[in-house]
Design an enzyme around this catalytic site. Structure first.
Site, PDB file in Angstrom:
ATOM      1  N   GLY C 237       0.807  -1.221   0.000  1.00 21.18           N
ATOM      2  CA  GLY C 237       0.000   0.000   0.000  1.00 21.18           C
ATOM      3  C   GLY C 237       0.843   1.276   0.000  1.00 21.18           C
ATOM      4  O   GLY C 237       2.077   1.237   0.120  1.00 21.18           O
ATOM      5  N   HIS C 238       0.161   2.400  -0.090  1.00 24.40           N
ATOM      6  CA  HIS C 238       0.875   3.685  -0.174  1.00 24.40           C
ATOM      7  C   HIS C 238       1.620   4.009   1.111  1.00 24.40           C
ATOM      8  O   HIS C 238       1.154   3.743   2.195  1.00 24.40           O
ATOM      9  CB  HIS C 238      -0.035   4.835  -0.571  1.00 24.40           C
ATOM     10  CG  HIS C 238      -1.299   4.992   0.191  1.00 24.40           C
ATOM     11  ND1 HIS C 238      -2.238   5.929  -0.140  1.00 24.40           N
ATOM     12  CD2 HIS C 238      -1.799   4.336   1.256  1.00 24.40           C
ATOM     13  CE1 HIS C 238      -3.244   5.846   0.695  1.00 24.40           C
ATOM     14  NE2 HIS C 238      -3.007   4.893   1.544  1.00 24.40           N
TER      15      HIS C 238
END
Lengths: 328, 328, 328
Positions: C237-238
């Protein structure tokens, strides 16, 4: 591009406190924001970062206002208002209208003149690309598909067959929509493939993550309502129906013909069995397996908590022994 | 295209009951079928839909015959016979023989003149595409690969190196066959990559789902027997061997050198550890982790049942406490 | 290409025992090795294969030497030294410098003259491909990306935006780096997309598996340290940060802003929650869910053991009943 803080507050329709004349030219995290940037505090666990924060201003809940010495945008929903503010500074260049010469378009496909078709794209028979849509490099669109107005396939997306995408949808690279569902029947000791003839319908304002798959229906369609948000690496089986505004985090899997309500939140890695129904406003926690229908809103879970492995091993042995315990 | 119901029964070799002269031109669900369409009842939970069903005829088990008033095809395996009937109406146009001018083919690759090579395809050195095979748009085939007779790579499939696919295999978009396995050894505080030199062998009549990965073997090959069916988003590690007629649902993962028998059914999201063996005719339920070899046919599971989160939390705390319990 | 066994020992800097003059021309498994091939014994479970092994020589731990009658390379780390030996025989042809005429390169992109750009590649504005890099067929590189010296994108890889890859990195087919993170805020009953403006930074000597996704950061970057090894089908994920030399097996998922230490081993299918921290040298077992920070090195687990389904059902019912038990 720079905006006065007061103007930002006015555009967003929220309150402010402090010098309205400050010039803001972008957004940043509390840790990295400079004097011309707007930060935000949404999660109280980051409150301590306000002390040394150099941001020109911060989007903050009124209850937290006292922790920040500088100018502030006051918001009951700081994360959402920060997002709205950030969008004001989004400078991504729009893709120009037109078709790259390497694109291969079927004679009877229809591409609006305002659409952008990137390099190495294929578009199949009877498909339609509507006004303002962007088909990025390497996308493969099969037959009888529609990409709605202002929707964007970022790059390397496949729409296999009979996929109809609404307006303002974003599909990230590697996503595959409209591949055959997993329909098999055993006959005389071998698998027979059950023909997959349905389509996929994606409502307006959906977002589909990278490498996510949404299979076409077997006979009827697989359907996502409007504003459904799917993260990366998700698998949606044939004939699944997902209600409006539901969001699913990465690596979830939904088996065929499951029906999920609106405003559900499905956390990462959760699995949902086939042919079940989930009510509106259901939250499913990470890596939970949903094996039966859920009729009531609420939060649901399965699994066991994280433990040091040596302790876990003893709990696990005793879990096996629960098999012997009388139900009393 | 329309067929008499009696003719369909005859082609399938099954019984019928009612007006043999009815014209059928396609298949549909019980809920949506019209008077010229054939429906089916395979799952008794949909029996209630027979009441208002407008289908011209229904494929149904003799034991359920009394619940349907109209003409029927009688079958001991309604789902399979429905699939066989549906295939009679499959009108998907065959891909025409020939090579799209944008395809890039190595000089020493061999492509049968009856094969179809789509737009933006690459085919590497010493690879061979056999008669009737279809290589859809955007596929990348590396070196020393074979795509067997009448097999179909739908679009955007990668065969990296030394991948040999049998006859009548379907590979869906985004699948990656023959990428390097995950072979690493720690040496002086850094990872060394263990060279991956083996191939992938896919038997006849297999189906490989969208965005599924099958790694090449480290030294020997990774092998799928005939008629293996893999759904989407599956990960098959190097040197795995999967027996004939085994089916795996979406998001399963099989670690390196595991050996899975024939006629196994692996439900969605299951994980199978490396270097273990699973006997023939084993069923693994959804999201189960298989950590040791399974010697006997049967059904195997792990995990905990779905619960409301507040109840689950108490069970979870007590699971941790099982660690303290004596083994008595 | 053939090498004397004694020369191999010398190049690797390890001991040997037996005829140094044997000619070796490649590597193989114990089961399949012939008289000119080098095998290895790393896992004692395969010791029995030494009896009938026809290998010219074997890499083996001194403690196992007695079980093998033939010439041996003696190693304290047979798997690593076998990998190093195998690399000596790696004959994969280097990709030639130059650009395929079908590639589409932005005017202001910079491609080193020693780089290889394959068929149907797109490279966007302001991106840079450094010396010796290989961009395989069908890759799509967006804007403001860097592919470092001698790195290789095998084929059909997407770098979406602001992805900076170090030196000697390998990225396997279907991987997507730099797609938007999953940032959403609910506002007046609809989702607002939170702009994703950060990048991805990949350290030197990393390897990224097939169909793995690494999202760009929301504001700051998503960062992999040097020598991080990710298997296939992983979701990062970011704003995740992964420390040097950490390895993750297939199908793991890491939620946004998690921070993972160095030298961690994350087994297949594990999930790591967002906004938590994991210390250096942590091992997480397969399909474990990590829901909170881990401060101490060690091995951590969740889940329940594999059981026959009928026994599992009874344990599962009793797990639910644990909810009623007093905490005493």
């Amino acid at each position: 591009m720079s905006r006065r803080l007061g103007d930002i507050a006015e555009v967003l329709g929220i309150g402010m406190d402090g010098d309205a004349g400050i010039a803001i030219d972008g957004v940043a995290t509390l840790a990295n924001a400079g004097p011309a940037q707007l930060g935000f505090l949404a999660n109280p666990r980051y409150r301590g970062q306000l002390t040394d924060c150099r941001a020109g201003a911060v989007v903050i809940h009124p209850d937290e206002r006292e922790h920040w010495k500088g100018p502030a945008l006051l918001s009951r929903n700081p994360y959402a208002d920060f997002a709205r503010a950030a969008a004001l500074f989004d400078t991504a260049a729009a893709a120009p209208a037109g078709m790259h010469p390497s694109a291969v378009i079927a004679d009877d496909a229809v591409v609006d003149s305002s659409a952008h078709i990137g390099a190495h794209v294929s578009i199949g028979a009877r498909s339609r690309i509507e006004a303002g849509a962007v088909i990025g490099p390497g996308c493969v669109i099969g037959e009888d598909c529609v990409v709605g107005r202002d929707s964007r396939l970022v790059s390397r997306v496949s729409l296999v067959c009979r996929v109809r995408i609404g307006a303002r949808v974003i599909v990230h690279p590697g996503a595959v929509l409209g591949a055959d569902g997993f329909g098999l029947a055993m006959h005389e000791g071998r698998w027979i493939k059950v023909p997959q003839q349905g389509g996929v319908v994606i409502g307006d304002d959906c977002e589909i993550g990278a490498n996510t798959c949404i299979d076409r229906g077997a006979l009827d369609d697989t359907v996502l309502g409007e504003d459904v948000r799917l993260d990366n690496q998700i698998q949606i089986g044939h004939n699944v129906v997902i209600g409006a505004h539901t969001a699913m985090a990465g690596c979830c899997a939904v088996a065929g013909s499951a029906k999920i309500g609106s405003y559900c939140l499905i956390a990462g890695g959760a699995g949902i069995a086939g042919h079940i129904e989930i009510a509106d406003k259901v939250t499913v926690t990470a890596m939970t397996l949903v094996t039966h229908s859920i009729r009531e809103p609420g939060t649901y879970s399965s699994g066991t908590p994280l433990m040091p492995n040596n302790e876990w091993r003893r709990s696990a042995v005793n879990f096996k022994r629960l098999n012997k315990r009388r139900h009393d």
